[in-house]
Design an enzyme around this catalytic site. Sequence first.
Site, PDB file in Angstrom:
ATOM      1  CE  LYS A   1     -36.235  14.519  -9.760  1.00  0.00           C
ATOM      2  NZ  LYS A   1     -36.526  14.251  -8.351  1.00  0.00           N
TER       3      LYS A   1
ATOM      4  CG  LEU B   1     -41.671  18.020  -1.996  1.00  0.00           C
ATOM      5  CD1 LEU B   1     -42.623  19.375  -2.282  1.00  0.00           C
ATOM      6  CD2 LEU B   1     -41.259  18.413  -0.644  1.00  0.00           C
TER       7      LEU B   1
ATOM      8  CD  GLU C   1     -49.728  18.361 -17.146  1.00  0.00           C
ATOM      9  OE1 GLU C   1     -49.351  19.331 -17.165  1.00  0.00           O
ATOM     10  OE2 GLU C   1     -49.959  17.476 -16.714  1.00  0.00           O
TER      11      GLU C   1
ATOM     12  CB  CYS D   1     -51.300  21.024 -13.776  1.00  0.00           C
ATOM     13  SG  CYS D   1     -51.716  19.468 -14.248  1.00  0.00           S
TER      14      CYS D   1
ATOM     15  CD  GLU E   1     -49.774  25.639 -11.613  1.00  0.00           C
ATOM     16  OE1 GLU E   1     -48.738  26.336 -10.928  1.00  0.00           O
ATOM     17  OE2 GLU E   1     -50.698  25.072 -11.928  1.00  0.00           O
TER      18      GLU E   1
HETATM   19  P1  NAI Z   1     -40.814  21.523  -9.997  1.00  0.00           P
HETATM   20  O1  NAI Z   1     -41.466  21.948 -10.656  1.00  0.00           O
HETATM   21  O2  NAI Z   1     -39.596  22.120  -9.337  1.00  0.00           O
HETATM   22  O3  NAI Z   1     -40.766  20.449  -9.440  1.00  0.00           O
HETATM   23  C1  NAI Z   1     -40.915  18.893 -10.494  1.00  0.00           C
HETATM   24  C2  NAI Z   1     -39.767  18.345 -10.835  1.00  0.00           C
HETATM   25  O4  NAI Z   1     -38.955  18.532 -10.660  1.00  0.00           O
HETATM   26  C3  NAI Z   1     -39.838  17.003  -9.667  1.00  0.00           C
HETATM   27  O5  NAI Z   1     -39.112  16.924  -9.576  1.00  0.00           O
HETATM   28  C4  NAI Z   1     -38.356  18.323  -8.644  1.00  0.00           C
HETATM   29  O6  NAI Z   1     -37.329  17.199  -8.197  1.00  0.00           O
HETATM   30  C5  NAI Z   1     -37.267  18.059 -10.426  1.00  0.00           C
HETATM   31  N1  NAI Z   1     -36.298  19.584 -10.711  1.00  0.00           N
HETATM   32  C6  NAI Z   1     -36.259  20.622  -9.845  1.00  0.00           C
HETATM   33  N2  NAI Z   1     -35.632  21.376 -10.059  1.00  0.00           N
HETATM   34  C7  NAI Z   1     -35.348  20.712 -11.746  1.00  0.00           C
HETATM   35  C8  NAI Z   1     -33.728  20.849 -11.892  1.00  0.00           C
HETATM   36  N3  NAI Z   1     -33.489  21.900 -12.108  1.00  0.00           N
HETATM   37  N4  NAI Z   1     -34.313  20.510 -13.341  1.00  0.00           N
HETATM   38  C9  NAI Z   1     -34.464  19.038 -13.696  1.00  0.00           C
HETATM   39  N5  NAI Z   1     -35.696  18.313 -12.902  1.00  0.00           N
HETATM   40  C10 NAI Z   1     -35.084  19.657 -11.427  1.00  0.00           C
HETATM   41  O7  NAI Z   1     -41.881  22.146  -8.501  1.00  0.00           O
HETATM   42  P2  NAI Z   1     -41.942  22.297  -7.115  1.00  0.00           P
HETATM   43  O8  NAI Z   1     -40.732  22.791  -6.674  1.00  0.00           O
HETATM   44  O9  NAI Z   1     -42.346  20.629  -6.095  1.00  0.00           O
HETATM   45  O10 NAI Z   1     -43.038  23.225  -7.101  1.00  0.00           O
HETATM   46  C11 NAI Z   1     -43.368  24.295  -7.245  1.00  0.00           C
HETATM   47  C12 NAI Z   1     -44.150  24.789  -7.535  1.00  0.00           C
HETATM   48  O11 NAI Z   1     -44.216  24.235  -8.941  1.00  0.00           O
HETATM   49  C13 NAI Z   1     -45.423  24.819  -7.420  1.00  0.00           C
HETATM   50  O12 NAI Z   1     -46.063  25.904  -6.128  1.00  0.00           O
HETATM   51  C14 NAI Z   1     -46.085  24.677  -8.206  1.00  0.00           C
HETATM   52  O13 NAI Z   1     -46.930  26.172  -8.402  1.00  0.00           O
HETATM   53  C15 NAI Z   1     -45.621  23.996  -9.116  1.00  0.00           C
HETATM   54  N6  NAI Z   1     -46.305  22.922  -9.710  1.00  0.00           N
HETATM   55  C16 NAI Z   1     -46.769  22.332 -11.192  1.00  0.00           C
HETATM   56  C17 NAI Z   1     -47.671  21.236 -11.183  1.00  0.00           C
HETATM   57  C18 NAI Z   1     -48.361  20.977 -11.975  1.00  0.00           C
HETATM   58  O14 NAI Z   1     -48.075  19.534 -12.719  1.00  0.00           O
HETATM   59  N7  NAI Z   1     -48.367  21.955 -13.678  1.00  0.00           N
HETATM   60  C19 NAI Z   1     -46.282  20.171 -10.324  1.00  0.00           C
HETATM   61  C20 NAI Z   1     -46.018  20.594  -9.294  1.00  0.00           C
HETATM   62  C21 NAI Z   1     -45.846  21.636  -9.264  1.00  0.00           C
HETATM   63 MG    MG Z   2     -43.879  13.768   1.503  1.00  0.00          MG
END
Ligand code: NAI
Ligand code: MG
Length: 493
Positions: free
Chosen positions: A179, A183, A254, A288, A387
Amino acid sequence: MKSYEQLFIDGRWVAPVNRGRFDTIDPSNEEVIASVAAATAEDIDIAVRAARKAFDEGPWPRMRGAERAAVLRRIGKGIRDRLQELAEIEVRDNGKPLPEALWDLGDAAGCFEYYAGLAEKLDEHAETPITLSDDRFSSVARKEPVGVAGAIIPWNFPMLMAAWKVAPALAAGCTMVLKPSELTPLTALELADIAANADLPPGVLNVVTGLGPDAGAPLSTHPGIDKLAFTGSVPTGSRIMHAAARDIKNVSLELGGKSPFIVFDDSDIDAAVEWIMFGIFWNQGEVCSATSRVLVQRGIHDRLLDRLKEETRKITIGNGLKDGVLLGPIVSKGQLDKVRDAVERGVREGARLVTGGGRPAHLDKGYFMEPVVFANVSADSWIWNEEIFGPVVCIRAFDDEAEAVRSANDSRFGLAAAVMSRDLARCERVARALRAGIVWINCSQPTFTEAPWGGYKQSGIGRELGEWGLNNYLETKQITRYDSDTPWGWYIK
Ligand code: NAI
Ligand code: MG
């Protein structure tokens, strides 16, 4: 653009059961670029059952590694054949500059090729003889695929994050449901197409697009999943781990970071400025492992800050498809708001805003922001500890090595760290003292498919890439045989 309104399940393109859709947006102009299928729990159930059947009854886990390797190589080639087109899709969906997208896509293809090699090696190395302390028995340790994997990935490196999970999982002989982030869902759907054209058997890779709570959550709780692999934020990672705890799924995470970069005062200032900028402005700082906390030794602090300010102001900001652009838009309105709030918070906390934070004057549409340098950031402030996930770097001065290491390690995260000095013995010593899964010496961010990737502390569990990434998708079985002609003689004397 073509239609993205179907899910890829069991080797076929199918509409979601509830016919749901969501829009994905080009962050450089705020326009809708595609309407995308929105999966819900019913679609996830169908996808997991397909993956389950492909694992329990299909050819994939039973093939020789060399046969799986041939498919992985075709997927790699499928990406390379469409590199430019896929990179442009990635730029439109995510915002990153085209040269970075081309780099990511090349790395994604390379990841499939690398794991093809490891799949071949599995044929020779799947079983390791074990010398037992009792020579009446003989034993082997055997590596087998863990089963059906559920992979949930973020938006910052859409295709590359897919590759980091799909390539090792398939090499190991797992089947999976992937999945992507809502975005940036487009290249994962293209990957499904490429995999189908590479003759991957039906049900081995299923790609379901949808929102986190509607599609990600039911995937993480589905009893048909043996292993969850997640990259993203700490709160969502914690939810995934809770979901995994219910029926003891294997889980690798991660997560985020607030990675430190220590610069000693014998460093070349231009080299330091270059790597500091690459460490935080590359990919809009949406990385990250971004080295977002910089500790500069007092002797060069002021001169370095001046150079950093000067160079940061020269960064060309704009649509990632334009020649010469080095900083694209932030991925979404929501993320831009978060980064802006963080900058305002930093100012309120008393940090010195050296440069950036505004909307570039020549761009009236799109989620753009001038890259930010903060100095005099206090160690207990929010911006120093949390972060931000955007182009915002925080700088502090330090006096000696012990203080720098203490300060660098004073974090609940431990993904990456970097150290710069002409004194290599000092660099090696500091690298060993830093509590992080990845430490760079005299650079920041270069990432290699062969080397382990993952975090200490709240930055995650497990390692991706290299052999470690393959082991994520393998179980270890012992097969022990009683070889003696002498009866065991416990009950029957
Ligand atoms: P997120 O961690 O919520 O989303 C990542 C993935 O998890 C997406 O595919 C999303 O659809 C999925 N997801 C969201 N809620 C879920 C749930 N309850 N159960 C299972 N899957 C779920 O990150 P998001 O909302 O895109 O960004 C929020 C913050 O996370 C950002 O502002 C940033 O600080 C951080 N982030 C960190 C990343 C990293 O690589 N460390 C990558 C993306 C975001
Ligand atoms: Mg887009």
